[in-house]
Design a protein around this motif. Sequence first.
Motif, short mmCIF file in Angstrom:
data_model
loop_
_atom_site.label_atom_id
_atom_site.label_comp_id
_atom_site.label_asym_id
_atom_site.label_seq_id
_atom_site.Cartn_x
_atom_site.Cartn_y
_atom_site.Cartn_z
N UNK A 161 0.82 -1.21 0.00
CA UNK A 161 0.00 0.00 0.00
C UNK A 161 0.85 1.27 0.00
N UNK A 162 1.92 1.26 0.77
CA UNK A 162 2.76 2.47 0.89
C UNK A 162 4.20 2.22 0.46
N UNK A 163 4.42 1.17 -0.34
CA UNK A 163 5.78 0.81 -0.75
C UNK A 163 6.46 1.95 -1.52
N UNK A 164 5.74 2.59 -2.43
CA UNK A 164 6.34 3.67 -3.21
C UNK A 164 6.82 4.81 -2.34
N UNK A 165 6.03 5.17 -1.33
CA UNK A 165 6.42 6.26 -0.43
C UNK A 165 7.67 5.90 0.36
N UNK A 166 7.78 4.62 0.79
CA UNK A 166 8.94 4.22 1.58
C UNK A 166 10.21 4.23 0.74
N UNK A 167 10.13 3.70 -0.48
CA UNK A 167 11.32 3.70 -1.35
C UNK A 167 11.70 5.13 -1.72
N UNK A 168 10.70 5.95 -2.02
CA UNK A 168 10.96 7.35 -2.37
C UNK A 168 11.55 8.11 -1.19
N UNK A 169 11.13 7.76 0.05
CA UNK A 169 11.67 8.43 1.24
C UNK A 169 13.15 8.12 1.42
N UNK A 170 13.54 6.88 1.10
CA UNK A 170 14.97 6.53 1.15
C UNK A 170 15.74 7.41 0.19
N UNK A 171 15.23 7.54 -1.02
CA UNK A 171 15.90 8.35 -2.03
C UNK A 171 15.86 9.84 -1.69
N UNK A 172 14.79 10.26 -0.99
CA UNK A 172 14.64 11.67 -0.64
C UNK A 172 15.72 12.14 0.33
N UNK A 173 16.40 11.20 0.98
CA UNK A 173 17.51 11.58 1.85
C UNK A 173 18.63 12.25 1.05
N UNK A 174 18.64 12.04 -0.28
CA UNK A 174 19.58 12.77 -1.13
C UNK A 174 19.42 14.27 -0.97
N UNK A 175 18.17 14.71 -0.91
CA UNK A 175 17.91 16.14 -0.79
C UNK A 175 18.53 16.72 0.46
N UNK A 176 18.41 15.98 1.57
CA UNK A 176 19.02 16.45 2.82
C UNK A 176 20.54 16.43 2.72
N UNK A 177 21.09 15.47 1.95
CA UNK A 177 22.54 15.43 1.75
C UNK A 177 23.04 16.64 0.98
N UNK A 178 22.30 17.01 -0.07
CA UNK A 178 22.66 18.22 -0.84
C UNK A 178 22.58 19.45 0.05
N UNK A 179 21.51 19.52 0.83
CA UNK A 179 21.29 20.65 1.73
C UNK A 179 22.39 20.72 2.79
N UNK A 180 22.73 19.56 3.36
CA UNK A 180 23.76 19.53 4.40
C UNK A 180 25.11 19.96 3.85
N UNK A 181 25.43 19.53 2.62
CA UNK A 181 26.69 19.94 2.01
C UNK A 181 26.79 21.44 1.85
N UNK A 182 25.70 22.06 1.40
CA UNK A 182 25.69 23.50 1.24
C UNK A 182 25.78 24.24 2.57
N UNK A 183 25.01 23.78 3.54
CA UNK A 183 25.00 24.45 4.85
C UNK A 183 26.37 24.33 5.53
#
Length: 542
Positions: A161-183
């Motif tokens: 039911x929520x598999x897509x959201x869970x896999x996408x959430x793993x990948x979404x950690x990329x965004x925080x990595x980009x943000x953390x690098x800039x900060x």
Amino acid sequence: MAPTGQKLQVLDALDTAKTQWYHFTAIIIAGMGFFTDAYDLFCISLVTKLLGRIYYHVDGAPKPGTLPPNVSAAVNGVAFCGTLSGQLFFGWLGDKLGRKKVYGMTLMLMVLCSIGSGLSFGHNPKSVMATLCFFRFWLGFGIGGDYPLSATIMSEYANKKTRGAFIAAVFAMQGFGILAGGIFAIIISAVFMARFNAPPYEVDPVGSTVPECDYIWRIILVVGALPAALTYYWRMKMPETARYTALVAKNAKQAASDMSKVLQVEIEAEQHKIDRITAAQENSGDACSKGSSFGLFSSEFIRRHGLHLVGTTTTWFLLDIAFYSQNLFQKDIFSAIGWIPAAKTMSALQEVFRIARAQTLIALFSTVPGYWFTVALIDRMGRFRIQLLGFFFMTVFMFALAIPYDHWTHKENRIGFVVMYSLTFFFANFGPNATTFVVPAEIFPARLRSTCHGISAASGKLGAIVGAFGFLYLAQNQDKAKADAGYPAGIGVKNSLIVLGFVNLLGMLFTFLVPESKGKSLEEMSGENDEENGGDAVEAVH
């Protein structure tokens, strides 16, 4: 679809499980690899100009030093070459040895090579760059392994039911990595500027580079090892996925035991069902090896999944041409339109600060929200619609920037350019950058899932290499006449944006080869339910 009685209880329990704490811990544990991935791959764009100032400045020259084109291409592209190799190798190994056995290798490689990148040594610029490229290749190799393994592990742990959201959430950690690098780059450059009495907003016409700048890029790269190192212990504690243990290793007892602890319910082992499935597969006329009804690239695989693999590889390839060229060369585009001042008007510390600030703003207001829009909507809208929508708007905004390009280079229009440029990042992440990662982890059989995801991801990294080197070539091909006329930007950036617009348009077309997997079990999508009964694979339709 196989009758309910034929389906293993452990797989049914996973498919119907309510969202629990273990889902979120799995997202964090798997996602930290992508946090590190994004931090390490994108922070290099923050320090390449610094490397040019430190190692390629000629005494007495009126302008700060810059990396030669071949060195810049190598520093930017070598990690992608490593990532491509790692995706293919670890993707294959994940299906041969199991997801968990390989998972720790990739993380440790990332930790060691992040540290090695920051400690790059040498007596001259060539030796420092060679050492940096060596460590970044193997850093990319470890990062590459994280793609198929993290996606496969999360897909095999999640409910349907929520598999897509869970896999996408793993990948979404990329965004925080980009943000953390800039900060982090903003913080470390501000600290050094305070130390040398150079306020962040003060313009230094000398274009100076203090010797301590050599520490900045090293510190930025070494810090990338921390998030990966902090999650190593928890990765080693994760049990092997039940789908690998039951469907590939054929150990129903172990699968039931592992998932009973994870789900906190009693699950019957049902080894007799595994034995019956295995016997049916071994008696199949198309059997390629013991325990598998068809192999990778066999005629049966091509019949069932050939177009699916073409769809996942081509869309990821086309997406990464656009996505990585945009990310790696933001600083060049922002300089071209005048949002970031010319290097000669700033000190090295000020330049790092301004580039990091610009990239962080883009990440904060477009990249990160795009990822989480996908997480919120992917199981409602479906993968196909989100991917098609993303490619469409990326195409629209690229052409809207490129066709009236001269309009955007005027000072009063720069904010409009930045807003529209940031929208391409939003729709990349609320679009194909997320869905190309999710779908390959859902539509292939368990015994080939990691391998096929690795092939799809490697195709993407090939696109990233094309984007990185191609954009570098086009952006350097500046129109001298326009430069002489007073425009800060040249035809190179404009041509690049036009090319990327057509690339995104092709991505829209190839999206029609990708099946919709919303709300279906992994076995239903891959056709493994039908293999049990000797039937044909389920045909997934939009």
